[in-house]
Each structure stands twice: as C-alpha cells, then as structure tokens.
Design an enzyme around this catalytic site. Sequence first.
Site, PDB file in Angstrom:
ATOM      1  N   ASP A  57      -7.889  -5.448   0.037  1.00 14.00           N
ATOM      2  CA  ASP A  57      -8.331  -6.331  -1.054  1.00 14.00           C
ATOM      3  C   ASP A  57      -7.922  -7.779  -0.880  1.00 14.00           C
ATOM      4  O   ASP A  57      -8.317  -8.618  -1.689  1.00 14.00           O
ATOM      5  CB  ASP A  57      -7.758  -5.794  -2.383  1.00 14.00           C
ATOM      6  CG  ASP A  57      -8.365  -4.448  -2.723  1.00 14.00           C
ATOM      7  OD1 ASP A  57      -7.622  -3.491  -2.966  1.00 14.00           O
ATOM      8  OD2 ASP A  57      -9.607  -4.354  -2.685  1.00 14.00           O
TER       9      ASP A  57
ATOM     10  N   HIS B 249       0.857  -1.199   0.000  1.00 10.51           N
ATOM     11  CA  HIS B 249       0.000   0.000   0.000  1.00 10.51           C
ATOM     12  C   HIS B 249       0.886   1.240   0.000  1.00 10.51           C
ATOM     13  O   HIS B 249       1.955   1.243   0.601  1.00 10.51           O
ATOM     14  CB  HIS B 249      -0.881   0.001   1.260  1.00 10.51           C
ATOM     15  CG  HIS B 249      -2.066   0.901   1.137  1.00 10.51           C
ATOM     16  ND1 HIS B 249      -2.003   2.252   1.354  1.00 10.51           N
ATOM     17  CD2 HIS B 249      -3.330   0.636   0.762  1.00 10.51           C
ATOM     18  CE1 HIS B 249      -3.193   2.781   1.166  1.00 10.51           C
ATOM     19  NE2 HIS B 249      -4.026   1.823   0.788  1.00 10.51           N
TER      20      HIS B 249
HETATM   21  C1  SDX Z   1      -6.292  -0.072  -2.826  1.00  8.69           C
HETATM   22  O1  SDX Z   1      -4.518   4.449  -2.036  1.00  8.69           O
HETATM   23  C2  SDX Z   1      -5.459   3.832  -1.390  1.00  8.69           C
HETATM   24  O2  SDX Z   1      -5.842   4.197  -0.305  1.00  8.69           O
HETATM   25  C3  SDX Z   1      -6.023   2.647  -2.130  1.00  8.69           C
HETATM   26  C4  SDX Z   1      -7.022   1.797  -1.325  1.00  8.69           C
HETATM   27  C5  SDX Z   1      -8.309   2.545  -1.037  1.00  8.69           C
HETATM   28  O3  SDX Z   1      -9.022   2.153  -0.104  1.00  8.69           O
HETATM   29  O4  SDX Z   1      -8.652   3.456  -1.863  1.00  8.69           O
HETATM   30  O5  SDX Z   1      -6.433   1.379  -0.098  1.00  8.69           O
HETATM   31  C6  SDX Z   1      -7.434   0.552  -2.107  1.00  8.69           C
HETATM   32  O6  SDX Z   1      -6.056   0.249  -3.964  1.00  8.69           O
HETATM   33  C7  SDX Z   1      -5.372  -1.006  -2.064  1.00  8.69           C
HETATM   34  C8  SDX Z   1      -4.167  -1.506  -2.920  1.00  8.69           C
HETATM   35  C9  SDX Z   1      -4.647  -2.608  -3.866  1.00  8.69           C
HETATM   36  N1  SDX Z   1      -3.601  -2.963  -4.811  1.00  8.69           N
HETATM   37  C10 SDX Z   1      -2.969  -4.167  -4.758  1.00  8.69           C
HETATM   38  O7  SDX Z   1      -3.129  -4.987  -3.843  1.00  8.69           O
HETATM   39  C11 SDX Z   1      -2.038  -4.425  -5.942  1.00  8.69           C
HETATM   40  C12 SDX Z   1      -0.692  -4.956  -5.420  1.00  8.69           C
HETATM   41  N2  SDX Z   1      -0.025  -3.839  -4.711  1.00  8.69           N
HETATM   42  C13 SDX Z   1       0.898  -3.047  -5.477  1.00  8.69           C
HETATM   43  O8  SDX Z   1       0.650  -2.875  -6.821  1.00  8.69           O
HETATM   44  C14 SDX Z   1       1.409  -1.835  -4.702  1.00  8.69           C
HETATM   45  O9  SDX Z   1       1.691  -2.253  -3.436  1.00  8.69           O
HETATM   46  C15 SDX Z   1       0.546  -0.592  -4.625  1.00  8.69           C
HETATM   47  C16 SDX Z   1       0.132  -0.119  -5.963  1.00  8.69           C
HETATM   48  C17 SDX Z   1      -0.664  -0.843  -3.781  1.00  8.69           C
HETATM   49  C18 SDX Z   1       1.379   0.493  -3.943  1.00  8.69           C
HETATM   50  O10 SDX Z   1       2.400   0.782  -4.803  1.00  8.69           O
HETATM   51  P1  SDX Z   1       3.539   1.887  -4.445  1.00  8.69           P
HETATM   52  O11 SDX Z   1       3.209   2.627  -3.216  1.00  8.69           O
HETATM   53  O12 SDX Z   1       3.810   2.674  -5.679  1.00  8.69           O
HETATM   54  O13 SDX Z   1       4.759   1.044  -4.040  1.00  8.69           O
HETATM   55  P2  SDX Z   1       5.747   0.359  -5.053  1.00  8.69           P
HETATM   56  O14 SDX Z   1       4.969  -0.231  -6.194  1.00  8.69           O
HETATM   57  O15 SDX Z   1       6.823   1.312  -5.397  1.00  8.69           O
HETATM   58  O16 SDX Z   1       6.336  -0.832  -4.129  1.00  8.69           O
HETATM   59  C19 SDX Z   1       7.488  -0.640  -3.373  1.00  8.69           C
HETATM   60  C20 SDX Z   1       8.270  -1.931  -3.572  1.00  8.69           C
HETATM   61  C21 SDX Z   1       8.611  -2.203  -5.022  1.00  8.69           C
HETATM   62  O17 SDX Z   1       9.779  -3.027  -5.023  1.00  8.69           O
HETATM   63  P3  SDX Z   1      11.240  -2.294  -5.220  1.00  8.69           P
HETATM   64  O18 SDX Z   1      11.141  -1.527  -6.520  1.00  8.69           O
HETATM   65  O19 SDX Z   1      11.417  -1.398  -4.014  1.00  8.69           O
HETATM   66  O20 SDX Z   1      12.219  -3.446  -5.259  1.00  8.69           O
HETATM   67  O21 SDX Z   1       7.479  -3.056  -3.147  1.00  8.69           O
HETATM   68  C22 SDX Z   1       7.218  -3.885  -4.272  1.00  8.69           C
HETATM   69  C23 SDX Z   1       7.481  -3.061  -5.509  1.00  8.69           C
HETATM   70  O22 SDX Z   1       7.863  -3.915  -6.587  1.00  8.69           O
HETATM   71  N3  SDX Z   1       5.821  -4.260  -4.160  1.00  8.69           N
HETATM   72  C24 SDX Z   1       5.355  -5.494  -4.352  1.00  8.69           C
HETATM   73  C25 SDX Z   1       3.976  -5.397  -4.099  1.00  8.69           C
HETATM   74  N4  SDX Z   1       3.649  -4.140  -3.792  1.00  8.69           N
HETATM   75  C26 SDX Z   1       4.805  -3.436  -3.839  1.00  8.69           C
HETATM   76  N5  SDX Z   1       5.965  -6.643  -4.688  1.00  8.69           N
HETATM   77  C27 SDX Z   1       5.170  -7.725  -4.784  1.00  8.69           C
HETATM   78  N6  SDX Z   1       3.842  -7.727  -4.554  1.00  8.69           N
HETATM   79  C28 SDX Z   1       3.206  -6.578  -4.215  1.00  8.69           C
HETATM   80  N7  SDX Z   1       1.922  -6.581  -3.992  1.00  8.69           N
END
Ligand code: SDX
Length: 436
Positions: free
Chosen positions: A371, A313
């Site tokens: 989720d 998140h």
């Molecule tokens: C919702 O914003 C809100 O409040 C949203 C929400 C709401 O109520 O409105 O809470 C609802 O959208 C919840 C999130 C649902 N999405 C998912 O579950 C999809 C999987 N999660 C990711 O795509 C990600 O965690 C995000 C999009 C939620 C957050 O992305 P960020 O903040 O841009 O963080 P990032 O992608 O830069 O991640 C940081 C690191 C990265 O690795 P490095 O580049 O540092 O090596 O963590 C990794 C990412 O690759 N990472 C994951 C991951 N989420 C982040 N790796 C594997 N699996 C994951 N789920």
Amino acid sequence: MKLADNKATLSFSNGSPSIELPVYQGSVGPDVIDIRKLYGQTGMFTYDPGFLSTAACQSAITYIDGDKGELLYRGYPIEQLATGCDFLETCHLLLYGELPNAKAKGDFTKLVTMHTMVNEQMQFFLRGFRRDAHPMAILTGLVGALSAFYHDSTDINNPKHREIAAIRLIAKMPTLVAMAYKYTVGQPYMYPKNDLSYAGNFLHMMFATPCEPYKVSPVLERALDRIFTLHADHEQNASTSTVRLCGSSGTNPFAAIAAGVACLWGPAHGGANEAALNMLEDINRNGGVAKIGEFIKQVKDKNSGIKLMGFGHRVYKNYDPRAKLMQETCKEVLAEMGLENDPLFKLAMALEKIALEDDYFVSRKLYPNVDFYSGIVQRAIGIPVPLFTAIFALARTVGWIAQLNEMIGDPEYKIGRPRQLFNGSQRRDVLPIVKR
Ligand code: SDX
C-alpha cells in the site's frame, strides 16, 4: 498435507496426563500441529487472538515467505507474473491452478468479457446514497445486492454455480467500481466495451463520457493491469479469512465476497493505500521532506497513535515484493505523465529511506508494503484517493473467490466456529428491579 515424521507432546506441570498431537507438513513452509482433538482430550482450548500462530486451513493457492520477501501464486513468483503475464492469465492461474495456453486464455477472456454488464436494475441501488458517499460503502452494498440477481448461481455447493459466480464477480467488479465513481462525480455510467482489454475497459468505464471518444493509454492500461495482478491474492489475510468464514456457513458467494469488501476497507488492511496517500499529502502540506524527521518522531511516540501507513506487515519481515514492483510502476507512469518530479513520489522515497535507516523500523522489521506506493501510481493515473481501496477490492475478488471455492471443495471444511477464554461474570440470578 502429509503426516510429518515428528509428533508434538504436550505435557502439563500440574500432573495432568500429557498428550501427543500429530504434526503435518505441506509442500513448503512451516509444519502444523494438529490440535483438533485437543479440547476433547484435555478440556482446554488454544489461545491465539489475531491468529499469529494459527493455520486456519490448508491451501494450494498462494505461498508467502515473509523472511525472504517472497510471494508465489500457485508456485510462480509475483515478479514473473507481474512482468510476463496479464491479470486475466493470473485469474485463470488462481482459479484453475495453471497458466492458460493461448486458446484457454482466449476462451477465458471471452467468458469474462461476456459477463461484464450488470442488470439495469443495479443502477437504482446507487440512488439511495449521497453523492459524496465513500465508494467502499457503495461497493459493499452493490456486491451484496448481486446475490438478488443470480438465483441460478447461489448454491455454493454446486461446482457449476461456484464457477459461474466466480466469472460473474471477476467480470462485474470493474463495472460496479466505475459506477460507484461515476455516481460520485455526477457523470453518466459508461457501459463495458467488449473490444477493450480488462484494464482498458475499466479505464474506459471510469474516464470516458458519452460526449466524445476516449483513447486508452497503453502505458496506463499496462500499469493498471499490473496493479490488479499485484493485489490479486495474498494467502489468509484478514479479508480472505473473512470470506472463508462467511462462506463456511453455506451462504452465497456474492454475500461472502461482500463481507470481504467490508473487511478490506479497514485502514490496517486494504484501506491503508488511501491512508498512506493522505499521510503523504499531509506531510507535503506541512513542509514536505524537511518535515519527515518530525513526522517519524510522532510515529515513534506510542501516545501519538500515528502509524507510518503503508509500512509493516504481519507476514513480511522483509521488503514486500509487491512494493518494489509498485515503485517501479510508479516510475514508469510518472515518466509517461511527465510527472517525474512528483513531490509525493519523491517524499515517499525519502520517507522510505529515512525509515529504513531508523532503528525503530529496522528492529521491528517494518518495511514498505503493497500500500505504500500504490496510492501514488493510482493518483497519477487519475484515480481519486477514496477509490483506491475499491480498486484493491476489484483486484482481490479473484483471490477471494478462488480461496472460497477451494474451501468449499475441501472435504475437511466445516462451518468456522472459534471458541473463547471467558472472563465475564459467573452464573448469578436476576433480582427484581426494586431490589437492583
Ligand atoms: C495489507 O495480511 C495481508 O496479507 C494484508 C495485505 C494483503 O495483500 O491482503 O498484505 C494487505 O493489509 C498490507 C498492510 C496495510 N496496512 C498498513 O500499512 C497499516 C500500517 N501497518 C500496521 O498497522 C501494521 O504493520 C499491520 C497491521 C500491517 C501489521 O500489524 P501486526 O502484525 O499486528 O504488527 P504490530 O501492529 O504488532 O506491530 C509490531 C510493532 C508494534 O510496535 P511494538 O508494540 O512492538 O513497540 O511494530 C509497530 C507496532 O506499533 N508497527 C508500526 C507500524 N506497523 C507496526 N509502527 C509504526 N508504523 C507502522 N506502520
């Protein structure tokens, strides 16, 4: 917001004159550096794609402490609202700032109930879709189409219009989502029933048929009501920011909410609940718990493009409090349905345990979000997977419209118009085609 007894000084190593920027503080949470005069004073923009360090507005609706894993709607902890109130009380709180007393709750419930029907013409919009259309494609269209029916409440600058549009949207989303579902299964639409609760009416419109009486299960009704509360609002997330930006042009509230529905559909946002359930089903099909190690390995391999959906998140760097409550609701519903041994729930809990012991996730502070478990409980209620995000949109509508109305009521608001760092071609002249 109030001026903090602190200022920010921006100085430049190239000798450009440094400038002072005011710092403001809210009631709780990080202070902000007011950069509105930055471009005028320095000719420079700030650069923050994804808005990692940018407050786009001030708001009094929802506060999240990502490090603590705390979520407050108008100051009340989500854990207390989800267990001590119902969704319509939460809607009243988000819209008007206070929980209703018994009379106010009765009046608000009656107001919403009296707006649950949609114009009979709305049903003809669905006929244009294939029966296997994704419910979010249908919902995006239906919500935008609502603006064609309510010319008496599309002037967003009129507080009365804003209020009646809010009531209409909260009241009609369940009806529209149920119609989108019935259309895909080829069953007749069910009209709302005014003697049912908000969640009970939705279950009735989803699963009743004209052929026999339908009895609403109190456990499923309560579980669905709690799911709505858990999804109601969440500060300036992507879809809420979309609604604010869209509404800042002065467009009508129905169009702005339709933009929020479209944004929520994405798998990185509200579409994650559908993606998380599909992920669990894939793992289950390919060996279940025994295959978790292999799956985690793929997730950790950047080239796989595979993410652990329902994890991570932008704000929470601790356990999403909604995920904990959703897991508890899972247990209640599965027990009620006699599905205590549901393989997907067991798989989800095993996956969570393994992930939270793996340094890849711990070091990146990746925890289950709202989720991760919501799909399992919706599936146990009998909601088809493609409808999960539409349910999220149904619940988030109150948050979107509360945030939109707050923005329009804020004398500081202007049309949103970000700038850019341009790195394309500098000025050049067009050559005649024979010379290109
Ligand atoms: C919702 O914003 C809100 O409040 C949203 C929400 C709401 O109520 O409105 O809470 C609802 O959208 C919840 C999130 C649902 N999405 C998912 O579950 C999809 C999987 N999660 C990711 O795509 C990600 O965690 C995000 C999009 C939620 C957050 O992305 P960020 O903040 O841009 O963080 P990032 O992608 O830069 O991640 C940081 C690191 C990265 O690795 P490095 O580049 O540092 O090596 O963590 C990794 C990412 O690759 N990472 C994951 C991951 N989420 C982040 N790796 C594997 N699996 C994951 N789920």
